[in-house]
Each structure stands twice: as structure tokens, then as C-alpha cells.
Enzyme design. Structure first.
Site, PDB file in Angstrom:
ATOM      1  N   ALA A  58       0.827  -1.207   0.000  1.00 36.34           N
ATOM      2  CA  ALA A  58       0.000   0.000   0.000  1.00 36.34           C
ATOM      3  C   ALA A  58       0.866   1.263   0.000  1.00 36.34           C
ATOM      4  CB  ALA A  58      -0.932  -0.002   1.215  1.00 36.34           C
ATOM      5  N   TYR A 108       3.998   1.460  -1.093  1.00 37.03           N
ATOM      6  CA  TYR A 108       4.652   1.527  -2.406  1.00 37.03           C
ATOM      7  C   TYR A 108       3.703   2.147  -3.428  1.00 37.03           C
ATOM      8  CZ  TYR A 108       7.100   0.126  -6.651  1.00 37.03           C
ATOM      9  OH  TYR A 108       7.734   0.142  -7.851  1.00 37.03           O
ATOM     10  N   ASP A 109       2.438   1.689  -3.415  1.00 34.66           N
ATOM     11  CA  ASP A 109       1.450   2.223  -4.358  1.00 34.66           C
ATOM     12  C   ASP A 109       1.227   3.717  -4.140  1.00 34.66           C
ATOM     13  OD1 ASP A 109       1.161  -0.253  -5.482  1.00 34.66           O
ATOM     14  OD2 ASP A 109      -0.638  -0.774  -4.337  1.00 34.66           O
ATOM     15  N   GLU A 127      23.665 -23.515 -12.363  1.00 31.03           N
ATOM     16  CA  GLU A 127      22.427 -22.733 -12.323  1.00 31.03           C
ATOM     17  C   GLU A 127      21.271 -23.592 -12.832  1.00 31.03           C
ATOM     18  OE1 GLU A 127      23.059 -19.122 -14.674  1.00 31.03           O
ATOM     19  OE2 GLU A 127      25.206 -19.586 -14.559  1.00 31.03           O
ATOM     20  N   LYS A 131      18.227 -24.456 -15.097  1.00 31.28           N
ATOM     21  CA  LYS A 131      17.878 -24.024 -16.456  1.00 31.28           C
ATOM     22  C   LYS A 131      16.396 -23.654 -16.481  1.00 31.28           C
ATOM     23  CE  LYS A 131      18.305 -25.443 -21.293  1.00 31.28           C
ATOM     24  NZ  LYS A 131      16.901 -25.154 -21.673  1.00 31.28           N
ATOM     25  N   ASP A 165      12.818 -22.560 -17.664  1.00 30.48           N
ATOM     26  CA  ASP A 165      12.065 -22.847 -18.888  1.00 30.48           C
ATOM     27  C   ASP A 165      11.300 -21.594 -19.280  1.00 30.48           C
ATOM     28  OD1 ASP A 165      11.134 -24.235 -21.019  1.00 30.48           O
ATOM     29  OD2 ASP A 165       9.649 -25.393 -19.917  1.00 30.48           O
ATOM     30  N   ARG A 179      16.090 -13.657 -28.684  1.00 30.25           N
ATOM     31  CA  ARG A 179      17.173 -14.422 -29.314  1.00 30.25           C
ATOM     32  C   ARG A 179      16.925 -14.578 -30.805  1.00 30.25           C
ATOM     33  NH1 ARG A 179      20.481 -18.671 -27.408  1.00 30.25           N
ATOM     34  NH2 ARG A 179      19.211 -18.989 -25.545  1.00 30.25           N
ATOM     35  N   GLU A 236      16.733 -14.781 -18.677  1.00 30.48           N
ATOM     36  CA  GLU A 236      15.567 -15.595 -19.047  1.00 30.48           C
ATOM     37  C   GLU A 236      14.331 -14.937 -18.468  1.00 30.48           C
ATOM     38  OE1 GLU A 236      14.732 -19.513 -20.965  1.00 30.48           O
ATOM     39  OE2 GLU A 236      16.502 -18.230 -20.805  1.00 30.48           O
ATOM     40  N   TYR A 279      21.504 -14.340 -16.303  1.00 23.59           N
ATOM     41  CA  TYR A 279      22.423 -15.477 -16.243  1.00 23.59           C
ATOM     42  C   TYR A 279      23.778 -15.193 -16.887  1.00 23.59           C
ATOM     43  CZ  TYR A 279      20.690 -16.520 -20.999  1.00 23.59           C
ATOM     44  OH  TYR A 279      20.323 -16.452 -22.318  1.00 23.59           O
ATOM     45  N   LYS A 297      19.738 -32.076 -18.927  1.00 21.73           N
ATOM     46  CA  LYS A 297      18.280 -32.021 -18.908  1.00 21.73           C
ATOM     47  C   LYS A 297      17.710 -32.982 -17.866  1.00 21.73           C
ATOM     48  CE  LYS A 297      16.402 -29.685 -21.391  1.00 21.73           C
ATOM     49  NZ  LYS A 297      15.995 -29.717 -22.790  1.00 21.73           N
ATOM     50  N   CYS A 345     -26.998 -29.734 -15.933  1.00 19.76           N
ATOM     51  CA  CYS A 345     -26.096 -29.452 -14.818  1.00 19.76           C
ATOM     52  C   CYS A 345     -26.158 -30.584 -13.801  1.00 19.76           C
ATOM     53  CB  CYS A 345     -26.487 -28.123 -14.165  1.00 19.76           C
ATOM     54  SG  CYS A 345     -25.602 -27.770 -12.637  1.00 19.76           S
ATOM     55  N   CYS A 364     -27.960 -28.951 -10.453  1.00 17.47           N
ATOM     56  CA  CYS A 364     -29.356 -28.486 -10.387  1.00 17.47           C
ATOM     57  C   CYS A 364     -30.237 -29.014 -11.505  1.00 17.47           C
ATOM     58  CB  CYS A 364     -29.407 -26.959 -10.372  1.00 17.47           C
ATOM     59  SG  CYS A 364     -29.012 -26.189 -11.971  1.00 17.47           S
ATOM     60  N   CYS A 415     -23.631 -23.907 -16.778  1.00 15.24           N
ATOM     61  CA  CYS A 415     -24.995 -24.173 -16.330  1.00 15.24           C
ATOM     62  C   CYS A 415     -25.827 -22.920 -16.522  1.00 15.24           C
ATOM     63  CB  CYS A 415     -24.969 -24.574 -14.849  1.00 15.24           C
ATOM     64  SG  CYS A 415     -26.597 -24.518 -14.057  1.00 15.24           S
ATOM     65  N   CYS A 421     -29.253 -22.553  -9.332  1.00 15.94           N
ATOM     66  CA  CYS A 421     -28.220 -23.565  -9.116  1.00 15.94           C
ATOM     67  C   CYS A 421     -27.490 -23.350  -7.791  1.00 15.94           C
ATOM     68  CB  CYS A 421     -27.216 -23.536 -10.263  1.00 15.94           C
ATOM     69  SG  CYS A 421     -25.932 -24.791 -10.119  1.00 15.94           S
TER      70      CYS A 421
END
Length: 784
Positions: free
Chosen positions: A63, A65-66, A143, A145, A147, A166, A203, A255, A344, A440, A443, A458, A464
Site C-alpha cells: 500500500a 509503495y502504491d 544454475e 535451467k 524454462d 534471441r 531468461e 544469467y 536435462k 447441470c 441443479c 450451467c 443452481c
């Protein structure tokens, strides 16, 4: 020294963009005070970002920071000339690009070779030591890797000037506007004695908790979900509209570096990473060094053991010879360095049997199939349930009850079925097919699915039990029935205690029932009953909006009320009363022309009709003619002769709305809602037993849309809300929100950096609202 490579943006003179300093009058005390305050706020916010994203040690609350960020936004809005390129306010995104510019990597961004087991890594280590002519154990930087998506960032005198993908290793795309929105990417480096030029490699990825929230929102909105976090990150970085990227939960981990000028490199790769961290970059918390193959194997075992608890996807370990001098000796082969390798991980998948599929109903009516599995250990936990998302996913997987299936789990993401492994027994056995319910399971109401949506829902919204709480909360909300004192917490209690099963039950509550609830005294109960009684007199648009019919917001509710006039007429309406539809759904001009050309080619049979015509059209493989469209064409035209005689206009799908803003999708939702017996029972109870009514003969627009008939235009950047949110607020009050200024424009709302629209509106003597005036107007209408 170039460790991996460098990158430059392709601009005519080959130089980098100039960093623009604020243009203010330093001799003016007021200017100096503004500049000093803005600079102080930028420094504070940059420091707080560093502690939050790099050190994981927040110094202030979100708060606070905002609050500081809003103050900086206010200063820069009042005096745009003091805004700097590295200001934290510049992470919100910029207007859309028409396309990405190319980026040329002067030294290629290289990929890594892979190994898949301990023996292959040991062989890599032997090759490296043989090349270096040493028998000593080597020190490796280790390190995870990540994804994600590799990016290259260029800093000139400490300020971010270019971000690139890249690409193919030699040429990528300029995504500067997008990487600026990633909170963990520093816009200005910390500290003194910074490099004149620094290229940082990293990354960009999407944390798993953010990925799941993004897909949950997409499913709730009936939108396409992302397959995995990497696809989500890649798609986010390639948005031409960086404002979309700004809304995605992306992060970046550095990295390595590329080209450096004006900085003496340290001896090792790990020391480079520590320097990057000091300058403001986030590093992965599992970075370490290991000496020799045995310690590298120990590191591998440690990381793979905690893989399931990480909040991000990793698919292996990257090992790099730590000493830069040794890296230089080793050099490169083809597209990979000799001094680094990626080991991997095995996939986080396991095989088990699909026992059953249950269908759950969410709070918005979304039907989600959940697979019940034979328990299997995968990704560090025992899995017995997996999401199947929707009907299309079941069809895509092609799975049946009893099949062996492959299950995948990554981190804390809900397990999912990846594919069928094999099928036992007679696959033609109908009892083994997964049948999506038509009613459904909670119901009994019809399940509906819009043509362009993946999610089935539904239709028994008011009745419901699975949707009960949300339906009542919406019914009581300020813009609907406006029942003062009926908050979310009280609704939860009323439903949980069996006092309210649908909105009509609210009007049967007594003081005694309410006073017995938590934090409800007799006076509070009396006040709520008074509010309920007052809400019995409302307007037709408010009542329609309160019913919670899908896609029927305030503007649409007002349009429906104005068009039909009475609830009885709306209840009896059919699709053709909303829209005039022609042609075949899914057939466009290109498809219709392709069909005509094919029929005129002489290869068609002499005669075909009904089902035979549909089968022939499907088998003909005419561009754009799917099996579904073939069946629709056969139903519409019946015979081949009638189809040959049809014009393009007879086939191309068109619809003309009879009600402003109401198309086929909305029409279908409204008609389906009033076809449900349970919904009609609740509506009848509301209008009879509860006594809800509205004055006859009063214009719906006059009551609920004070801006009806007005045209508004938005320009510039708003601080309190996005322009899309402002547009929705104005439309809810009846305004038409246009994209361009013309003589028909009534009001222009001008935020910061308004551009040419402001000049045109001024020339046309059009009323101009700043953001403060807009907010005051919206607040006024909220209070009415």
C-alpha cells in the site's frame, strides 16, 4: 572481451538512442522542487524494487509503495517534461506497435548442447579437461535451467535502451517496450562507476502461481488458456501492445553478459553474476559453484529433489566452467560454447489409469471435467485427480474411461493429462466414452456453450446451488437492486445457514432470523429489512441486470428494456426477435466462392440430397468446408441442385441486430435463460411474492443512463484506472465511446500525453474533462 555476444538495434546511423534528460528551468524554485521530489521518489521506488525482487526483503508495504508510485505519477502527469526513461511509472506499457523492428546480433546468441545422464556429463567434463590439458578437477558455476524465453538487454550509461529476443541467434526482434514492463528488469542500474555499455543476458519466465491465475481468468472469461508457462511468457513478450504484456505476471533472471565497455571483468562467471545483482538484477536463488563431477552430481540431486516445490519451471541444470580465462581457451563449436553444457531433467510425467470423470460446477456456472485416476507418484506428490479443462480438451486428447494415460505435474500447477498411453479392451464400447453432460449435475438446468467459447456453463444461474452465493451477491449489488447492508459476508451466512436459496428468499427474511446471525443485532436486521423493502420499487433495466444473465451488463439491460418494454414480451422473445440472421454460421465469402468454383468444375455428382449431400461435401475437402458446415449447408439447401443455384450472399453468414449492441451471442444467452424452468420460477417469485415492480411508461434510458445519446472520446494515459475501465464506466452510464474526435463528439477525456486528439477537440470547441473531473462525475453517479 565478448563472453557470449553483443546486440545492436538496427537504426540508420548505427548508434544507440539518446537518453533524454528532463527539460526544466533549474532557476525556477518551483521547477527545482518538482524535479527534486520526482528524483527522490524514483530513487526510493527503485531501491524498494531492488529489495523486493532481488533481495526478497521488502522494506515497505504494498500500500505504501502504491502511494509513492501514485504521487510520482501525479507529478509526471502535471509536468510531463520531468518524466525520465527510467522512471518506475514507465512500466505500464505503451501504445501498440504495427510490427516489431529487427535486431541484429553482432555476435550470435548461442544455444547449449545437452546431456541426459551422469555418464554423458562425465564425458563432457573429460573433453573439457582434455582440451585444457589438465587432470585437476574444474570448478563449475551451476544454475537451474529456467524454462522461459532468452532475452538480451542493452544498458547505455546505466539506462535500459534496448531489449531483444534471441530469434534465430543472428537476428531477433526489438521488444524494448515489452521488457520495460517486467518489474524485475531494472530500467536504470544501481550504483556508481557503471559500464559505459552493458549487454545482459537473461531468461524471462512466468512464475507458476501467476500462470495458474492467468489461466483461471481466461477460463472464467471463456478464453483460450495457455498450454504451459513458457508459452505464456513467449506470447506475452511478443505482444505488439505492451500494455497487454504489462498485465502479465512475468519475471526475469539474469544469467550472463555480452559486450561490455568501460568495466574491468572479474575472473569468474559467478563474480559477474554478483555484480549484476549489485546493479539491480534478480538472480536465481539456487546458483552455486561445484568442483569436479561428484560435486556437480550432488548439486543435480539437490535441485531435482526440490524441483516440485519451486514456483517456476526448470528443465535441467546449466554447468559453466567458472573461470573466464578457461572459457576463452575453450572457445566455441558451431552454435554452442565448449565451456558450458545443459543437463536435462527427465520429464515430470507418469502413467496411470483413468477411472472416472466427474463434472464440477464453478461459482460462475462453468462446467469443469475432473479426471479421477489410480493414485500415482509424480513430481514429488501422489496424484489421484487431474483437470481436463473443458469438452474440447477431452476431444483433443481422445481418451476414454479405463485408458492408460500420461499425467504431468510441474511445481504447484494442477496435474493434467497429457495424452493417452494405450487403450485396453474394445474401444468401441459405448460405456467407456466420456460423455459431457447436457444438464447441470448439481441443479439439472441445461448446459449451454456459446459458439466461440471453450467453456460450457450451467444456465440455472438464479437457482443452481453451485452458483447461489455469487448470484445473490450480484443481485444485491449497488448497480443492480442496491440492497444496502447486504454484503458478501452476510450473503455467505444466509446461504450456509439455509435461510436463502435464491434471490426471492431475501424478501421473506425476518428480524428474528437475521438477528441470530454473526455480527447482526436487531437494529442491523431492521435496517436490512428496510433496505430490502425499499428495493421492491426499482427499474426494469436494474431488474434485468440483477438477474445475472450472461453478457447482459447495464448498457445491454437498458437496451433490452427499451426495446421490449415489458418483462412478459422479453420472456417470450426468440432469437429472431433480437437479430436477423442469414446464411450459414462459419461460412465467409472466401469459403462460399471456393464452394461455387468447385460445384462449377463439373466434378460433383448428378444428384445428392440430405445426409448424402453432407457426406459428399465433407469428403470433397473444399477449403473452409468442415463437417459441421457441410451438415448445415445440407440442412439449409437440402439438394445439390439448390446448392448450385445459391448465390454467395445466400451462403455467407450475416446478422443484423434489431437492438443496438445485442448480437447473436447475447440473444442466445437471454433466450436460454428464460427457457429454464427454474429461472422462470425465481423470476415469478420475485415479481409476485416479493413484490418487485417498476413504474410503467418510464424510459429505461432516462432512468439508468444519464449519458445516453452522448459521444465521448478518451485520450492519453489515466492514472486511477485504465482507459478500458473508463470506457466501461462511461458505457454503463449510456455514453457511446468513440475512438476519434469529430464534430459529433460531446466530451473528450484527456489524460497525460493526450496527443493530437486534444488539439482537434480544442479547435472544435468540444468540452474537455481531465481525469479529476471524470472521477468526480463517476463518483457523483455512483452515489445516486
Amino acid at each position: 572481451m565478448n563472453i557470449i555476444g553483443s546486440v545492436s538495434r538496427i537504426i540508420p546511423d548505427g548508434s544507440f538512442p539518446e537518453v533524454i534528460e528532463p527539460m526544466v528551468d533549474a532557476s525556477d524554485p518551483n521547477d527545482k522542487q518538482l524535479v527534486d521530489e520526482a528524483a527522490r521518489l524514483r530513487d526510493q521506488l527503485t531501491r524498494y524494487n531492488y529489495n523486493y525482487y532481488v533481495l526478497d526483503d521488502p522494506l515497505i508495504s504494498d500500500a505504501e509503495y502504491d502511494r509513492l508510485l501514485r504521487r510520482l505519477q501525479q507529478l509526471e502527469s502535471e509536468r510531463p517534461e520531468i518524466r525520465t526513461a527510467d522512471s518506475p511509472t514507465q512500466r505500464v506499457g505503451a501504445p501498440p506497435l504495427s510490427q516489431f523492428a529487427q535486431v541484429r546480433h553482432t555476435v550470435a546468441m548461442l544455444s547449449l548442447d545437452n546431456v541426459f545422464d551422469a555418464a554423458e556429463f562425465a564425458e563432457f567434463d573429460r573433453r573439457v579437461r582434455r582440451k585444457l590439458q589438465t587432470n585437476e578437477d574444474l570448478e563449475y558455476a551451476c544454475e537451474p535451467k529456467l524454462d522461459g524465453v532468452a532475452v538480451s538487454l542493452i544498458y547505455q550509461d546505466g539506462v535500459l535502451v534496448c531489449g531483444a529476443t534471441r530469434g534465430d541467434g543472428m537476428t531477433g526482434e526489438d521488444i524494448t517496450a515489452n521488457v520495460r514492463t517486467v518489474a524485475s528488469v531494472p530500467l536504470r542500474l544501481r550504483g556508481n562507476n557503471l559500464p559505459e555499455l552493458l549487454t545482459v543476458r537473461g531468461e524471462v519466465y512466468m512464475p507458476l502461481h501467476g500462470f495458474e491465475k492467468l489461466n483461471q481468468h481466461a477460463r472464467a472469461e471463456g478464453q483460450k488458456v495457455f498450454v504451459n508457462p513458457r508459452n505464456a511468457a513467449a506470447g506475452s513478450l511478443r505482444q505488439l501492445d505492451s500494455r497487454i504484456t504489462a498485465r502479465r505476471p512475468l519475471a526475469m533472471s539474469a544469467y550472463g553478459i555480452g559486450e561490455v565497455r568501460g568495466w574491468q571483468l572479474p575472473p569468474t562467471h559467478v563474480e559477474i553474476l554478483h555484480a549484476l545483482q549489485d546493479w539491480g538484477f534478480a538472480l536465481n536463488g539456487l546458483v552455486a559453484t561445484a568442483t569436479g563431477v561428484v560435486q556437480c552430481e550432488d548439486y543435480y540431486a539437490k535441485v531435482i529433489a526440490c524441483r516440485g516445490q519451486l514456483d517456476y519451471d526448470i528443465d535441467g541444470i546449466v554447468y559453466k566452467v567458472n573461470a573466464l580465462a578457461l572459457q576463452e581457451k575453450l572457445g566455441f563449436v558451431a552454435r554452442a560454447p565448449r565451456w558450458a553444457i545443459a543437463r536435462k531433467f527427465p520429464a515430470q510425467e507418469a502413467m496411470t489409469r483413468l477411472l472416472d470423470v466427474e463434472f464440477q460446477v464453478g461459482r460462475t456456472g462453468a462446467i469443469t471435467p475432473v479426471a479421477r485416476l489410480e493414485p500415482v507418484f509424480v513430481g514429488g506428490v501422489t496424484v489421484s485427480n487431474a483437470t481436463l479443462h473443458n469438452h474440447d480438451e477431452i476431444q483433443r486428447l481422445g481418451i476414454r474411461l479405463g485408458d492408460q494415460v500420461i499425467v504431468r505435474r510441474a511445481g504447484d500447477v494442477i496435474p493434467q493429462i497429457v495424452r493417452a498411453a494405450q487403450s485396453d479392451g474394445d474401444t468401441g464400447n459405448a460405456t467407456r466414452i466420456i460423455e459431457f453432460p447436457k444438464q447441470c449435475p448439481v441443479c439439472g438446468s441445461d448446459i449451454e456453450r456459446a459458439e466461440d467459447e471453450a467453456v460450457a456453463r450451467c444456465a440455472g444461474g438464479l437457482y443452481c446451488p453451485a452458483q447461489r452465493k455469487e448470484a445473490i451477491k450480484h443481485f444485491a449489488s449497488r448497480r443492480a437492486m442496491d440492497i444496502d447492508g447486504l454484503g458478501d459476508r452476510l450473503v455467505e451466512q444466509l446461504v450456509d445457514n439455509g435461510l436463502v436459496n435464491d434471490p426471492a428468499d431475501l424478501y421473506s427474511l425476518t428480524v428474528e432470523q437475521l438477528a441470530g446471525l454473526e455480527r447482526m443485532a436487531e437494529k442491523s436486521a431492521q435496517n436490512l429489512l428496510a433496505a430490502l423493502n425499499a428495493s421492491r420499487v426499482t427499474t426494469f433495466p436494474r431488474f434485468l441486470y440483477a438477474l445475472g444473465i450472461r453478457e447482459v451488463g447495464e448498457v445491454t439491460a437498458a437496451a433490452l428494456a427499451e426495446h421490449f418494454g415489458t418483462l412478459e414480451k422479453l420472456r417470450k422473445a426468440r432469437i429472431q426477435d433480437f437479430v436477423q440472421v442469414g446464411g450459414i454460421k462459419g461460412v465467409g465469402t472466401a469459403t462460399a466462392v471456393a464452394l461455387q468454383d468447385y460445384l462449377r468444375s463439373g466434378v460433383s455428382p448428378s444428384e445428392a440430397q440430405g445426409e448424402d449431400l453432407a457426406n459428399w461435401l465433407t469428403a470433397a475437402r473444399i477449403r473452409g468446408i468442415t463437417g459441421k458446415i457441410a451438415r448445415a449447408l445440407a440442412t439449409e439447401f437440402n439438394t445439390l441442385e439448390a446448392l448450385r443455384a445459391a448465390r454467395v450472399d445466400d451462403m455467407v453468414y450475416t446478422h443484423k441486430s434489431r437492438i443496438d449492441g445485442v448480437g447473436p451471442v447475447v440473444a442466445q444467452h437471454v433466450v436460454t435463460f428464460f427457457q429454464q424452468k427454474h429461472n422462470l420460477e425465481v423470476v415469478d417469485k420475485l415479481c409476485s411474492s416479493a413484490g418487485i415492480h417498476w413504474p410503467a411508461g418510464v424510459s429505461a434510458k432516462a432512468v439508468s443512463q444519464p449519458l445516453a445519446g452522448q459521444t465521448w472520446v478518451l485520450t492519453g494515459t489515466l492514472q486511477a484506472m485504465s482507459r478500458e475501465q473508463a470506457k466501461q464506466h462511461l458505457q454503463s452510464l449510456g455514453a457511446r465511446v468513440a475512438g476519434t474526435v469529430s464534430s459529433k463528439t460531446d466530451v473528450l477525456v484527456a489524460g497525460s500525453d493526450p496527443g493530437s486528439k486534444l488539439a482537434k477537440a480544442t479547435a472544435l470547441n468540444i468540452a474537455i474533462f481531465d481525469e479529476q473531473k471524470l472521477m468526480q462525475m463517476l463518483d457523483t453517479y455512483r452515489e445516486q
